[in-house]
Design an enzyme around this catalytic site. Structure first.
Site, mmCIF file in Angstrom:
data_model
loop_
_atom_site.group_PDB
_atom_site.id
_atom_site.type_symbol
_atom_site.label_atom_id
_atom_site.label_comp_id
_atom_site.label_asym_id
_atom_site.label_seq_id
_atom_site.Cartn_x
_atom_site.Cartn_y
_atom_site.Cartn_z
ATOM 1 N N LYS A 59 4.278 -5.785 -1.118
ATOM 2 C CA LYS A 59 4.190 -4.941 -2.315
ATOM 3 C C LYS A 59 3.004 -3.989 -2.197
ATOM 4 O O LYS A 59 1.968 -4.175 -2.838
ATOM 5 C CB LYS A 59 4.100 -5.827 -3.561
ATOM 6 C CG LYS A 59 4.415 -5.085 -4.857
ATOM 7 C CD LYS A 59 4.638 -6.062 -5.993
ATOM 8 C CE LYS A 59 4.649 -5.412 -7.359
ATOM 9 N NZ LYS A 59 5.739 -4.469 -7.589
ATOM 10 N N ARG A 91 -13.710 6.871 7.169
ATOM 11 C CA ARG A 91 -12.293 7.050 7.477
ATOM 12 C C ARG A 91 -11.998 6.887 8.967
ATOM 13 O O ARG A 91 -12.550 7.602 9.803
ATOM 14 C CB ARG A 91 -11.811 8.428 7.007
ATOM 15 C CG ARG A 91 -10.301 8.594 7.169
ATOM 16 C CD ARG A 91 -9.794 9.911 6.599
ATOM 17 N NE ARG A 91 -8.340 9.976 6.719
ATOM 18 C CZ ARG A 91 -7.689 10.330 7.831
ATOM 19 N NH1 ARG A 91 -8.361 10.667 8.909
ATOM 20 N NH2 ARG A 91 -6.365 10.343 7.851
ATOM 21 N N TYR A 113 -0.358 -4.628 -4.725
ATOM 22 C CA TYR A 113 -0.518 -4.731 -6.177
ATOM 23 C C TYR A 113 0.467 -5.734 -6.752
ATOM 24 O O TYR A 113 1.401 -6.173 -6.077
ATOM 25 C CB TYR A 113 -0.349 -3.357 -6.841
ATOM 26 C CG TYR A 113 1.068 -2.831 -6.914
ATOM 27 C CD1 TYR A 113 1.748 -2.414 -5.770
ATOM 28 C CD2 TYR A 113 1.742 -2.754 -8.132
ATOM 29 C CE1 TYR A 113 3.042 -1.925 -5.844
ATOM 30 C CE2 TYR A 113 3.038 -2.263 -8.214
ATOM 31 C CZ TYR A 113 3.682 -1.849 -7.069
ATOM 32 O OH TYR A 113 4.970 -1.373 -7.144
ATOM 33 N N ARG A 143 3.195 -14.213 -4.702
ATOM 34 C CA ARG A 143 3.593 -13.016 -3.949
ATOM 35 C C ARG A 143 2.368 -12.199 -3.535
ATOM 36 O O ARG A 143 2.332 -11.630 -2.444
ATOM 37 C CB ARG A 143 4.566 -12.156 -4.752
ATOM 38 C CG ARG A 143 5.081 -10.990 -3.903
ATOM 39 C CD ARG A 143 6.154 -10.189 -4.589
ATOM 40 N NE ARG A 143 5.676 -9.678 -5.864
ATOM 41 C CZ ARG A 143 6.473 -9.184 -6.796
ATOM 42 N NH1 ARG A 143 7.768 -9.142 -6.601
ATOM 43 N NH2 ARG A 143 5.977 -8.734 -7.929
ATOM 44 N N GLU A 175 17.761 -1.544 -3.159
ATOM 45 C CA GLU A 175 17.243 -1.914 -4.480
ATOM 46 C C GLU A 175 16.961 -0.646 -5.251
ATOM 47 O O GLU A 175 17.206 0.458 -4.774
ATOM 48 C CB GLU A 175 15.977 -2.770 -4.337
ATOM 49 C CG GLU A 175 14.866 -2.071 -3.580
ATOM 50 C CD GLU A 175 13.672 -2.970 -3.274
ATOM 51 O OE1 GLU A 175 13.411 -3.931 -4.006
ATOM 52 O OE2 GLU A 175 12.976 -2.661 -2.283
HETATM 53 N N1 PLP Z 1 11.787 -3.833 -6.079
HETATM 54 C C1 PLP Z 1 10.800 -2.938 -6.088
HETATM 55 C C2 PLP Z 1 10.797 -1.842 -5.062
HETATM 56 C C3 PLP Z 1 9.765 -3.013 -7.048
HETATM 57 O O1 PLP Z 1 8.780 -2.111 -7.050
HETATM 58 C C4 PLP Z 1 9.810 -4.049 -8.011
HETATM 59 C C5 PLP Z 1 8.758 -4.185 -9.023
HETATM 60 O O2 PLP Z 1 7.820 -3.425 -9.086
HETATM 61 C C6 PLP Z 1 10.877 -4.952 -7.976
HETATM 62 C C7 PLP Z 1 11.836 -4.831 -6.980
HETATM 63 C C8 PLP Z 1 10.989 -6.071 -8.964
HETATM 64 O O3 PLP Z 1 10.085 -7.093 -8.681
HETATM 65 P P1 PLP Z 1 9.502 -8.022 -9.835
HETATM 66 O O4 PLP Z 1 10.683 -8.647 -10.510
HETATM 67 O O5 PLP Z 1 8.666 -9.003 -9.129
HETATM 68 O O6 PLP Z 1 8.733 -7.109 -10.744
#
Ligand code: PLP
Length: 284
Positions: free
Chosen positions: A147, A100, A33, A52, A179
């Protein structure tokens, strides 16, 4: 809520939107996403988000569901149809539909879902107040650079943070902060060094993170990409998070310890203001 959403080529009222139960996004979290912010009815850092998306899809061998230009056109139409001035567009691409089975067939048709969420991003009250952050072990899978929609652990971590009177959690692995649950983590040391973790599969490669590194360089501020410990964070002069929808968010407390004087820091506020100004100047 009365929104118009997009599902596989159709724009329709959210109550009428349906996805098949055999979509692998639903059964296996086999999906990626992007969340792109909208200011003044236009997109913030679209090139960064689409780049991305392509990378996430390539890492999982899911084809692009539409061309870049078509995805942009769908975003714009959704913004128009929902008269969205400020908020976000959420876009999800799944591997597609199949009975599935852990293994998938080559040549599946990817699924595409988009919806909008209206909310104030510039005048976000949390930006004035600052965030309280709890520390929790990072128990996510090892490919956080992709992501994916596997967000159960970050959701649990955020709930646990809320139960402890905090706004969010910073995740810790091998004694180092990775993070936030949905944002990149930053500190500013007492020596004035702006620090965020270096890129690897341990963290998401934030689009806002990249923008802030550019802004810091343009302002002549010293920024370093390296890991930092929870102890260094609690001893920092300032701390903040970055994300597409939060922009730059001050962190005022880490695990009960005030950061600096316990109020949003001046460098953090400057970076937030610069980020918003540049975003407004480069909308798509
Ligand atoms: N880290 C994680 C785990 C995230 O889910 C997100 C954004 O959803 C970010 C960092 C920040 O990324 P961005 O600046 O591209 O939104």
């Amino acid at each position: 809520m009365g929104r118009i959403v997009h599902v596989n080529g159709d724009f329709l009222p959210e109550e009428e939107a349906r996805i098949p139960i055999f979509d692998r996004g639903f059964l296996f979290a086999d999906a990626v996403y992007e969340v792109t912010s909208v200011l003044r009815g236009r997109l913030v850092d679209w090139p960064g988000h689409v780049a991305r998306l392509k990378r996430s899809l390539a890492e999982l061998a899911i084809p692009m569901p539409r061309s870049e230009a078509e995805l942009l056109a769908i975003h714009r139409e959704l913004i128009d149809r929902n008269r969205l001035g400020e908020g976000v567009v959420y876009m999800q691409v799944t591997r597609g539909v199949a009975d599935r089975d852990f293994a998938w067939e080559a040549g599946m048709t990817p699924g595409l879902v988009l919806f909008t969420q209206a909310r104030p991003l510039i005048d976000n009250p949390a930006a004035a107040r600052g965030l309280r952050v709890a520390l929790m072990p990072d128990l996510r899978w090892a490919r956080r650079d992709i992501k994916t929609v596997q967000l159960l652990y970050p959701a649990i971590a955020k709930m646990r943070a809320r139960e402890r009177g905090c706004d969010d959690a910073w995740l810790v692995e091998d004694g180092l902060v990775t993070e936030g649950t949905s944002n990149n983590a930053w500190i500013i040391t007492r020596g004035g060094e702006i620090v965020t973790r270096d890129l690897s599969s341990a963290i998401l490669h934030g689009v806002t993170r990249a923008a802030i590194l550019n802004i810091a360089a343009a302002l002549g501020l010293k920024a370093t990409e390296r890991p930092f410990t929870p102890e260094e964070a609690r001893d920092a002069a300032e701390a903040f998070t970055t994300s597409a929808s939060g922009f730059v968010m001050p962190v005022i407390e880490i695990e009960g310890t005030p950061v600096g004087d316990g109020r949003p820091g001046p460098v953090t506020q400057r970076l937030r203001a610069e980020y918003i100004q540049r975003a407004l100047e480069s909308l798509t």
